[in-house]
Design an enzyme around this catalytic site. Structure first.
Site, PDB file in Angstrom:
ATOM      1  N   ARG A 257       0.839  -1.192   0.000  1.00 28.14           N
ATOM      2  CA  ARG A 257       0.000   0.000   0.000  1.00 28.14           C
ATOM      3  C   ARG A 257       0.873   1.241   0.000  1.00 28.14           C
ATOM      4  NH1 ARG A 257       1.687   1.767   4.119  1.00 28.14           N
ATOM      5  NH2 ARG A 257       0.640   3.729   3.714  1.00 28.14           N
ATOM      6  N   GLY A 258       0.221   2.420  -0.161  1.00 30.85           N
ATOM      7  CA  GLY A 258       0.963   3.668  -0.306  1.00 30.85           C
ATOM      8  C   GLY A 258       1.112   3.930  -1.797  1.00 30.85           C
ATOM      9  N   ALA A 259       0.866   5.175  -2.201  1.00 30.48           N
ATOM     10  CA  ALA A 259       0.737   5.474  -3.634  1.00 30.48           C
ATOM     11  C   ALA A 259       1.919   4.990  -4.490  1.00 30.48           C
ATOM     12  CB  ALA A 259       0.471   6.962  -3.819  1.00 30.48           C
TER      13      ALA A 259
ATOM     14  N   GLN B 131      -2.679   2.552   9.832  1.00 31.20           N
ATOM     15  CA  GLN B 131      -1.348   2.611   9.229  1.00 31.20           C
ATOM     16  C   GLN B 131      -0.367   3.389  10.100  1.00 31.20           C
ATOM     17  OE1 GLN B 131      -4.236   3.143   7.686  1.00 31.20           O
ATOM     18  NE2 GLN B 131      -4.164   2.671   5.500  1.00 31.20           N
TER      19      GLN B 131
ATOM     20  N   ASP C 113      -1.878  10.995  -2.392  1.00 34.44           N
ATOM     21  CA  ASP C 113      -2.129   9.958  -3.405  1.00 34.44           C
ATOM     22  C   ASP C 113      -2.349  10.579  -4.772  1.00 34.44           C
ATOM     23  OD1 ASP C 113      -2.544   8.353  -0.905  1.00 34.44           O
ATOM     24  OD2 ASP C 113      -2.893   6.838  -2.447  1.00 34.44           O
TER      25      ASP C 113
ATOM     26  N   ASN D  45      -5.413  12.573   0.120  1.00 36.92           N
ATOM     27  CA  ASN D  45      -4.569  11.733   0.985  1.00 36.92           C
ATOM     28  C   ASN D  45      -5.484  10.979   1.954  1.00 36.92           C
ATOM     29  OD1 ASN D  45      -1.867  10.885   1.769  1.00 36.92           O
ATOM     30  ND2 ASN D  45      -2.265  11.945   3.685  1.00 36.92           N
ATOM     31  N   LYS D  46      -4.892  10.147   2.766  1.00 36.51           N
ATOM     32  CA  LYS D  46      -5.635   9.289   3.697  1.00 36.51           C
ATOM     33  C   LYS D  46      -6.723  10.067   4.439  1.00 36.51           C
ATOM     34  CE  LYS D  46      -5.475   5.815   4.117  1.00 36.51           C
ATOM     35  NZ  LYS D  46      -6.458   4.993   3.361  1.00 36.51           N
TER      36      LYS D  46
HETATM   37  O1  MRU Z   1      -4.692   3.521   1.894  1.00 37.90           O
HETATM   38  P1  MRU Z   1      -3.197   3.652   1.928  1.00 37.90           P
HETATM   39  O2  MRU Z   1      -2.583   3.103   3.157  1.00 37.90           O
HETATM   40  O3  MRU Z   1      -2.566   3.119   0.646  1.00 37.90           O
HETATM   41  O4  MRU Z   1      -2.987   5.207   1.949  1.00 37.90           O
HETATM   42  C1  MRU Z   1      -1.696   5.730   1.930  1.00 37.90           C
HETATM   43  C2  MRU Z   1      -1.660   7.185   2.098  1.00 37.90           C
HETATM   44  O5  MRU Z   1      -2.658   7.832   2.249  1.00 37.90           O
HETATM   45  C3  MRU Z   1      -0.331   7.831   1.989  1.00 37.90           C
HETATM   46  O6  MRU Z   1      -0.302   8.998   2.752  1.00 37.90           O
HETATM   47  C4  MRU Z   1      -0.080   8.172   0.515  1.00 37.90           C
HETATM   48  O7  MRU Z   1      -0.137   7.030  -0.292  1.00 37.90           O
HETATM   49  C5  MRU Z   1       1.167   8.883   0.275  1.00 37.90           C
HETATM   50  S1  MRU Z   1       2.555   8.054   0.953  1.00 37.90           S
HETATM   51  C6  MRU Z   1       3.671   7.773  -0.035  1.00 37.90           C
END
Ligand code: MRU
Length: 369
Positions: free
Chosen positions: A64-66, A212, A253, A263-264
């Site tokens: 996970r994470g963009a 997370q 993201d 973002n999250k």
């Molecule tokens: O749902 P996730 O855990 O994939 O969400 C991740 C985030 O919101 C991060 O802040 C985002 O991807 C940027 S981090 C490199």
């Protein structure tokens, strides 16, 4: 999902130089990932040898994470290409398009996923025959990974200049090596500030519903020996209003032309609170998260995840049976709450439109799948 048996065993994989020992690793005919759903209790690595396994790992947030999602999808396409049986180049490309679509349907919000898939598709379409396409796809996937590592390294160096000695920084979700398969975005900035010898402290929000922050950010910061205090998401205003936070740094993201950033879920709340309390609010992201085809955050597709992630914590029910729950996984922070956007091509501030156009490569501006 348990790791599938290594059906590629004995089969000759196509490989380039090993990228690094990171949460995602290309092993020539399979992909090794650190299963983020098992952290921090267990460090379990999965070896996936088909794109379906990669797609499930993305959907289930084992990866996970963009940026990490984009990298994983690119390796998924490379894996699939090694397996495709096709009568002709056209047949091969047709099958590849189907696989790309299936990977694109895993998670809708992160720009990096669609950009990586688009780059892989282009690499295939500009290669002459099937063997060349296969080699080009492996090469492109490794390049996407290498470039994300480099981008997160550079943006961390730029961003660290914004962190003063003695700062207490609030961050949300997880944006470290786990989320980027590189140096991290917001967490990369924090780690770099520490490397520069600055005495810093971090407040990590737990990041409901999937935690997370509590599970991953604390784990990464503790490994890096950076003092971290875990708080629930709803405690952020309390600490900000008491003057205990010097700045907020988060990842993104997807960032649109006007500087709005998805973002999250919970990020928007933090941005409003930061402005109310006169605290700088920074967004750190590689340019691969910038989507100039969208004018504003209203156009960003927001992932809606299962109700169960809200009604349960790690499998344990915390709400009445049959309760209705909502679970948008991201929110959008309007550009006017963002003090600066930190990228590998520098730090930019309002007005964003021309600056975002300037720092984003033209090949990244087109609309992708
Ligand atoms: O749902 P996730 O855990 O994939 O969400 C991740 C985030 O919101 C991060 O802040 C985002 O991807 C940027 S981090 C490199």
């Amino acid at each position: 999902m348990s790791p599938s048996p290594l059906k590629g065993k004995g089969k000759k994989g196509i490989g380039l130089k090993k990228v690094n020992n990171l949460p995602i690793e290309w092993l020539g005919n399979r992909v090794k990932i650190l299963d983020q759903t098992r952290l921090p209790q267990e460090e379990v690595y999965l070896e996936l040898n088909d794109y379906q396994g990669i797609a499930s790992a993305i959907r289930e947030m084992k990866v996970r994470g963009a940026p990490a999602i984009g990298i994983a999808a690119a390796y998924g396409i490379a894996l699939a290409a090694l397996e495709i049986e096709a009568a002709s180049r056209d047949d091969f490309l047709e099958k590849l398009r189907g696989i790309s679509h299936s990977l694109a349907s895993t998670r809708p919000t992160a720009r990096n996923l669609f950009l990586a898939i688009d780059r892989m598709q282009q690499a295939a379409e500009t290669s002459e025959d099937i063997e060349q396409i296969k080699a080009a796809l492996v090469q492109e996937a490794v390049k996407i990974h290498t470039e994300e590592i480099e981008a997160t390294k550079k943006l961390s160096q730029f961003g660290a200049e914004l962190i003063g000695d003695g700062f207490t920084i609030l961050t949300h979700c997880n944006t470290g090596a786990l989320a980027t398969a590189g140096y991290g975005t917001a967490l990369g900035v924090i780690m770099q500030a520490k490397k520069q010898g600055k005495q810093i402290k971090v407040f990590a929000t737990e990041t409901r519903p999937l935690l997370q922050g509590a599970r991953l950010t604390t784990w990464e910061l503790m490994k890096a020996n950076i003092p971290v205090t875990l708080i629930t998401d709803s405690m952020a205003g309390y600490f900000m209003s008491r003057g205990e936070i010097n700045c907020v740094i988060v990842g993104a993201d997807r960032i649109t032309l006007n500087g709005d950033a998805a973002n999250k879920i919970g990020t928007y709340t933090l941005a409003v609170l930061a402005m109310e309390n006169g605290i700088p609010f920074y967004v750190a992201a590689p340019t691969t998260s910038i989507d100039l085809s969208l004018n504003s955050g209203d156009e960003i597709p927001i992932e809606q995840r299962s109700q169960e992630e809200v009604t349960h914590i790690q499998g344990v029910s915390i709400a009445p049976d049959d309760i209705e729950a909502a679970n948008p996984a991201f929110d959008v922070t309007p550009h006017y709450y963002i003090t600066a956007i930190i990228t590998e091509r520098g730090i930019i501030k309002e007005p964003y439109i021309e600056k975002l156009k300037k720092i984003t490569r033209s090949c990244e501006n087109k609309k992708v799948s």
